[in-house]
Write a protein that holds these residues in place. Sequence first.
Motif, PDB file in Angstrom:
ATOM      1  N   GLN A  48       0.821  -1.213   0.000  1.00 46.31           N
ATOM      2  CA  GLN A  48       0.000   0.000   0.000  1.00 46.31           C
ATOM      3  C   GLN A  48       0.855   1.262   0.000  1.00 46.31           C
ATOM      4  O   GLN A  48       0.417   2.329   0.410  1.00 46.31           O
ATOM      5  N   GLY A  49       2.066   1.125  -0.514  1.00 39.78           N
ATOM      6  CA  GLY A  49       3.002   2.240  -0.553  1.00 39.78           C
ATOM      7  C   GLY A  49       4.280   1.825   0.158  1.00 39.78           C
ATOM      8  O   GLY A  49       4.253   0.989   1.060  1.00 39.78           O
ATOM      9  N   LYS A  50       5.395   2.428  -0.258  1.00 44.95           N
ATOM     10  CA  LYS A  50       6.693   2.091   0.327  1.00 44.95           C
ATOM     11  C   LYS A  50       6.673   2.261   1.835  1.00 44.95           C
ATOM     12  O   LYS A  50       6.286   3.321   2.330  1.00 44.95           O
ATOM     13  N   GLY A  51       7.076   1.236   2.537  1.00 48.22           N
ATOM     14  CA  GLY A  51       7.197   1.338   3.989  1.00 48.22           C
ATOM     15  C   GLY A  51       5.876   1.353   4.739  1.00 48.22           C
ATOM     16  O   GLY A  51       5.855   1.532   5.950  1.00 48.22           O
ATOM     17  N   VAL A  52       4.765   1.159   4.032  1.00 50.04           N
ATOM     18  CA  VAL A  52       3.461   1.182   4.697  1.00 50.04           C
ATOM     19  C   VAL A  52       3.215  -0.149   5.392  1.00 50.04           C
ATOM     20  O   VAL A  52       3.496  -1.211   4.863  1.00 50.04           O
ATOM     21  N   ARG A  53       2.691  -0.067   6.608  1.00 52.58           N
ATOM     22  CA  ARG A  53       2.381  -1.263   7.400  1.00 52.58           C
ATOM     23  C   ARG A  53       0.879  -1.525   7.308  1.00 52.58           C
ATOM     24  O   ARG A  53       0.078  -0.704   7.759  1.00 52.58           O
ATOM     25  N   THR A  54       0.524  -2.628   6.699  1.00 52.01           N
ATOM     26  CA  THR A  54      -0.889  -2.929   6.451  1.00 52.01           C
ATOM     27  C   THR A  54      -1.435  -3.922   7.465  1.00 52.01           C
ATOM     28  O   THR A  54      -0.822  -4.953   7.727  1.00 52.01           O
ATOM     29  N   VAL A  55      -2.597  -3.592   8.000  1.00 48.21           N
ATOM     30  CA  VAL A  55      -3.337  -4.503   8.879  1.00 48.21           C
ATOM     31  C   VAL A  55      -4.644  -4.836   8.169  1.00 48.21           C
ATOM     32  O   VAL A  55      -5.458  -3.947   7.905  1.00 48.21           O
ATOM     33  N   LEU A  56      -4.842  -6.094   7.813  1.00 52.63           N
ATOM     34  CA  LEU A  56      -6.077  -6.485   7.136  1.00 52.63           C
ATOM     35  C   LEU A  56      -7.177  -6.709   8.162  1.00 52.63           C
ATOM     36  O   LEU A  56      -6.926  -7.254   9.240  1.00 52.63           O
ATOM     37  N   ALA A  57      -8.381  -6.286   7.800  1.00 56.89           N
ATOM     38  CA  ALA A  57      -9.504  -6.420   8.730  1.00 56.89           C
ATOM     39  C   ALA A  57     -10.816  -6.323   7.972  1.00 56.89           C
ATOM     40  O   ALA A  57     -10.841  -6.025   6.773  1.00 56.89           O
ATOM     41  N   SER A  58     -11.919  -6.544   8.689  1.00 59.58           N
ATOM     42  CA  SER A  58     -13.256  -6.427   8.105  1.00 59.58           C
ATOM     43  C   SER A  58     -13.651  -4.952   8.010  1.00 59.58           C
ATOM     44  O   SER A  58     -13.026  -4.103   8.656  1.00 59.58           O
ATOM     45  N   PRO A  59     -14.692  -4.638   7.244  1.00 63.65           N
ATOM     46  CA  PRO A  59     -15.160  -3.245   7.185  1.00 63.65           C
ATOM     47  C   PRO A  59     -15.548  -2.708   8.571  1.00 63.65           C
ATOM     48  O   PRO A  59     -15.258  -1.548   8.879  1.00 63.65           O
ATOM     49  N   ALA A  60     -16.168  -3.533   9.413  1.00 64.19           N
ATOM     50  CA  ALA A  60     -16.564  -3.048  10.747  1.00 64.19           C
ATOM     51  C   ALA A  60     -15.327  -2.691  11.571  1.00 64.19           C
ATOM     52  O   ALA A  60     -15.275  -1.641  12.220  1.00 64.19           O
ATOM     53  N   THR A  61     -14.323  -3.558  11.529  1.00 70.51           N
ATOM     54  CA  THR A  61     -13.093  -3.300  12.292  1.00 70.51           C
ATOM     55  C   THR A  61     -12.369  -2.076  11.744  1.00 70.51           C
ATOM     56  O   THR A  61     -11.858  -1.254  12.515  1.00 70.51           O
ATOM     57  N   ALA A  62     -12.334  -1.951  10.425  1.00 67.27           N
ATOM     58  CA  ALA A  62     -11.663  -0.797   9.818  1.00 67.27           C
ATOM     59  C   ALA A  62     -12.376   0.489  10.216  1.00 67.27           C
ATOM     60  O   ALA A  62     -11.734   1.484  10.590  1.00 67.27           O
ATOM     61  N   ALA A  63     -13.704   0.474  10.169  1.00 69.28           N
ATOM     62  CA  ALA A  63     -14.467   1.683  10.505  1.00 69.28           C
ATOM     63  C   ALA A  63     -14.266   2.039  11.984  1.00 69.28           C
ATOM     64  O   ALA A  63     -14.044   3.206  12.329  1.00 69.28           O
ATOM     65  N   ALA A  64     -14.320   1.040  12.853  1.00 70.36           N
ATOM     66  CA  ALA A  64     -14.129   1.305  14.282  1.00 70.36           C
ATOM     67  C   ALA A  64     -12.727   1.857  14.537  1.00 70.36           C
ATOM     68  O   ALA A  64     -12.535   2.751  15.369  1.00 70.36           O
ATOM     69  N   SER A  65     -11.749   1.355  13.793  1.00 68.76           N
ATOM     70  CA  SER A  65     -10.369   1.824  13.959  1.00 68.76           C
ATOM     71  C   SER A  65     -10.227   3.274  13.498  1.00 68.76           C
ATOM     72  O   SER A  65      -9.440   4.036  14.066  1.00 68.76           O
ATOM     73  N   ALA A  66     -10.976   3.641  12.469  1.00 67.03           N
ATOM     74  CA  ALA A  66     -10.940   5.035  11.999  1.00 67.03           C
ATOM     75  C   ALA A  66     -11.464   5.961  13.085  1.00 67.03           C
ATOM     76  O   ALA A  66     -10.929   7.049  13.313  1.00 67.03           O
ATOM     77  N   ILE A  67     -12.510   5.523  13.766  1.00 65.85           N
ATOM     78  CA  ILE A  67     -13.123   6.352  14.817  1.00 65.85           C
ATOM     79  C   ILE A  67     -12.167   6.500  16.011  1.00 65.85           C
ATOM     80  O   ILE A  67     -11.975   7.581  16.545  1.00 65.85           O
ATOM     81  N   GLU A  68     -11.552   5.394  16.397  1.00 68.09           N
ATOM     82  CA  GLU A  68     -10.729   5.428  17.609  1.00 68.09           C
ATOM     83  C   GLU A  68      -9.291   5.862  17.352  1.00 68.09           C
ATOM     84  O   GLU A  68      -8.564   6.200  18.287  1.00 68.09           O
ATOM     85  N   GLY A  69      -8.870   5.813  16.084  1.00 64.15           N
ATOM     86  CA  GLY A  69      -7.479   6.171  15.790  1.00 64.15           C
ATOM     87  C   GLY A  69      -6.508   5.127  16.313  1.00 64.15           C
ATOM     88  O   GLY A  69      -5.303   5.355  16.389  1.00 64.15           O
ATOM     89  N   ARG A  70      -7.045   3.994  16.701  1.00 68.75           N
ATOM     90  CA  ARG A  70      -6.237   2.845  17.116  1.00 68.75           C
ATOM     91  C   ARG A  70      -6.903   1.628  16.502  1.00 68.75           C
ATOM     92  O   ARG A  70      -8.066   1.698  16.091  1.00 68.75           O
ATOM     93  N   ILE A  71      -6.204   0.509  16.485  1.00 70.01           N
ATOM     94  CA  ILE A  71      -6.864  -0.718  16.059  1.00 70.01           C
ATOM     95  C   ILE A  71      -7.988  -0.972  17.054  1.00 70.01           C
ATOM     96  O   ILE A  71      -7.766  -0.922  18.272  1.00 70.01           O
ATOM     97  N   ALA A  72      -9.199  -1.176  16.540  1.00 77.88           N
ATOM     98  CA  ALA A  72     -10.337  -1.223  17.453  1.00 77.88           C
ATOM     99  C   ALA A  72     -11.223  -2.441  17.216  1.00 77.88           C
ATOM    100  O   ALA A  72     -11.425  -2.867  16.082  1.00 77.88           O
ATOM    101  N   ASP A  73     -11.742  -2.965  18.307  1.00 79.07           N
ATOM    102  CA  ASP A  73     -12.709  -4.061  18.271  1.00 79.07           C
ATOM    103  C   ASP A  73     -14.059  -3.481  17.847  1.00 79.07           C
ATOM    104  O   ASP A  73     -14.554  -2.543  18.485  1.00 79.07           O
ATOM    105  N   PRO A  74     -14.669  -4.005  16.805  1.00 78.45           N
ATOM    106  CA  PRO A  74     -15.917  -3.397  16.314  1.00 78.45           C
ATOM    107  C   PRO A  74     -17.142  -3.799  17.127  1.00 78.45           C
ATOM    108  O   PRO A  74     -18.200  -3.194  17.003  1.00 78.45           O
ATOM    109  N   ARG A  75     -17.008  -4.800  17.975  1.00 77.66           N
ATOM    110  CA  ARG A  75     -18.207  -5.374  18.595  1.00 77.66           C
ATOM    111  C   ARG A  75     -19.002  -4.383  19.437  1.00 77.66           C
ATOM    112  O   ARG A  75     -20.231  -4.338  19.325  1.00 77.66           O
ATOM    113  N   PRO A  76     -18.343  -3.548  20.243  1.00 78.25           N
ATOM    114  CA  PRO A  76     -19.140  -2.589  21.033  1.00 78.25           C
ATOM    115  C   PRO A  76     -19.988  -1.685  20.136  1.00 78.25           C
ATOM    116  O   PRO A  76     -21.120  -1.361  20.487  1.00 78.25           O
TER     117      PRO A  76
END
Lengths: 471, 192
Positions: free
Chosen positions: A435-463
Amino acid sequence: MKPQSLFDKLWARHVVVDETADAPAVLYIDLHLIHEVTSPQAFTVLAERGLNVRRPDRTLATLDHSTPTLPADASGRLPYATKDAEEQVATLIRNCERHGVRLLGLGDPMRGIVHVIGPELGLTQPGKTIVCGDSHTSTHGAFGALAFGIGTTEVGHVLATQCVLQRKPKSMRIIFDGDPPKGVSAKDMALAMIAEIGADGGQGHAVEFAGPAIRALSMEGRMTLCNMSIEAGARFGMIAPDEKTFAFLEGRRYAPQGEDWRRAVDDWRQLATEDGAKFDREVRIDAARLSPMITFGVSPDAAAPVDAIAPAPVSDHEKLAADYMKFNAGRPFTEARVDRVFIGSCTNSRLEDLRIAAEVMRGRKVKAGVVALIVPGSEQVKRDAEAENLHRVFLDAGAEWREPGCSMCIAMNGDEGRPGDLVVSTSNRNFIGRQGKGVRTVLASPATAAASAIEGRIADPRPYLEARHVD
Amino acid sequence: MSIEPIRKVTSRTVVLPQENIDTDQIVPARFLTTTTREGLGRAAFYDWRYDENGQPRNSSLFNGVNPQTHRILVAGQNFGCGSSREHAPWALLDFGFRVVISSDIADIFKSNALKNGLLPVTIDAATHLRLLAAPGAEVTVDLEAETVTLADGARVSFKVEPFARRCLLDGVDPLGHLLNEMPAIEAYEARP
Ligand code: SF4
């Protein structure tokens, strides 16, 4: 006759010339999808040998990989990443014109990522053989099609003869038992499966996904799972067609109509694996025990529950990956700060994916400093999402709503992260630099990705998902 | 472009011990906007060979590698996984490699390599370990006999799909083979 599997039947229906000790089978291809990146050199071979596209009626082209996801400027110019990217697009347009191949080009309301539009248009059907110069062609197997990725030389073979040379691979069945808990999506099932069998666990095998948890999946979810079979090394992933498959296809633009439809469905019902069919290998996974998953390494099989603790690396391979990914061993993944979020790609860019992401983001804000890119898989997905006002939810949250394409999944159109960025991505590959030179990719589901965007950290989507379901 | 037949290669090895070397490492996606097959050797393992500023990396395993004398790549398990880009074998060939040896090579990469005259060789884990431990060793790969001979004379065998082997040894052209089957293809299409 011996009980047959779905794969046996699909294979047998398309053998033009049987395989022998000396030569592979000649296999007939019903549908050939092409795009700008893996086709130019195949057309060059046709030209060199004075050959034509034999069946333009079985060939469909689209533009997705190197196309910009930002709109044209005031003068109508698209912001291509490079001259070469623009030239590549122009080359496909020329090749299609010259050979009479239908191209869903820029501005076409049916354009989109090749593996999103096939099903959407009803071109992807049970019983078909489908190839594309793209390893995620296995996506179409979700419909009970024999769909697999090929290289550019083979793209040339199919253009010229409508056939490929292929030996029948071994077979494998992966059975998902049980009921996945809330917050566990098809993407999580896929990542758990790859972690279980390994990035080369499906090598040399055609994989059928079966079991109650597969039957319970929507067609979108089935596509997500079959899409990821190549990340376990399996070129073919498939699921037997059922009422959900037929309901998805009925009435779509290129699906059979009227009497043809009824006949087709009768035929498609014959495809399912029969009781007692033999597989070279069988794996069982209990879906009830799965959690939302993320990847923490540089290969898709380095996957773990989102609420897990980062493990200490042991092997050389793990050390190399840990060096690159920089998670703190012994600390929860959910402490890791996120720079970017990408929701898109042929794995997770369909309407259902966007609905889930919107459910998480509705009424919330993307964390300051995080760039969130939402890229619909096709023009159709974009229209459908906008009709439901999902784009409003994303824009209000501070995310970007882009034009359809592969975008940051392969990062060859200019959409990419900066060196060192941690990107939570709904795409399919966490390879170094993908995803670009030196980029660290974490694969996840859309719910997990969206929750992570909100929290600015890797986030559990379940709550997020649970909260919504209480009110 | 016709492929160069391959019978026997005696050469030094370049060793990349990492597991799961994917095609994005072999050719980063930003080099895929090309519309030709030529000249991709420059892109081969680009981000492993050069840093962010395009300067050669001191740590690169390719330092001191002469493409004329190092024609055999020995790589960790599951080499060539990931995308179907045929740019990967094009780049390796253009760089100078003729053979890739691993304990496990990804299906699509293997198929693409064979079609371009790059020989993928899958060998047993013990021999693989020996090769990984001896970068620069002189190794002979004989496609006709389907054997790999190590510097100390130890010899192991490997298997290549028979049709692909014939194509590589005798320059049989797979597209020509398919075109010869045209009557059968037409008969198939004429079926109700
Ligand atoms: S979205 Fe990604 S994986 Fe899918 S076709 Fe595009 S580049 Fe390939």
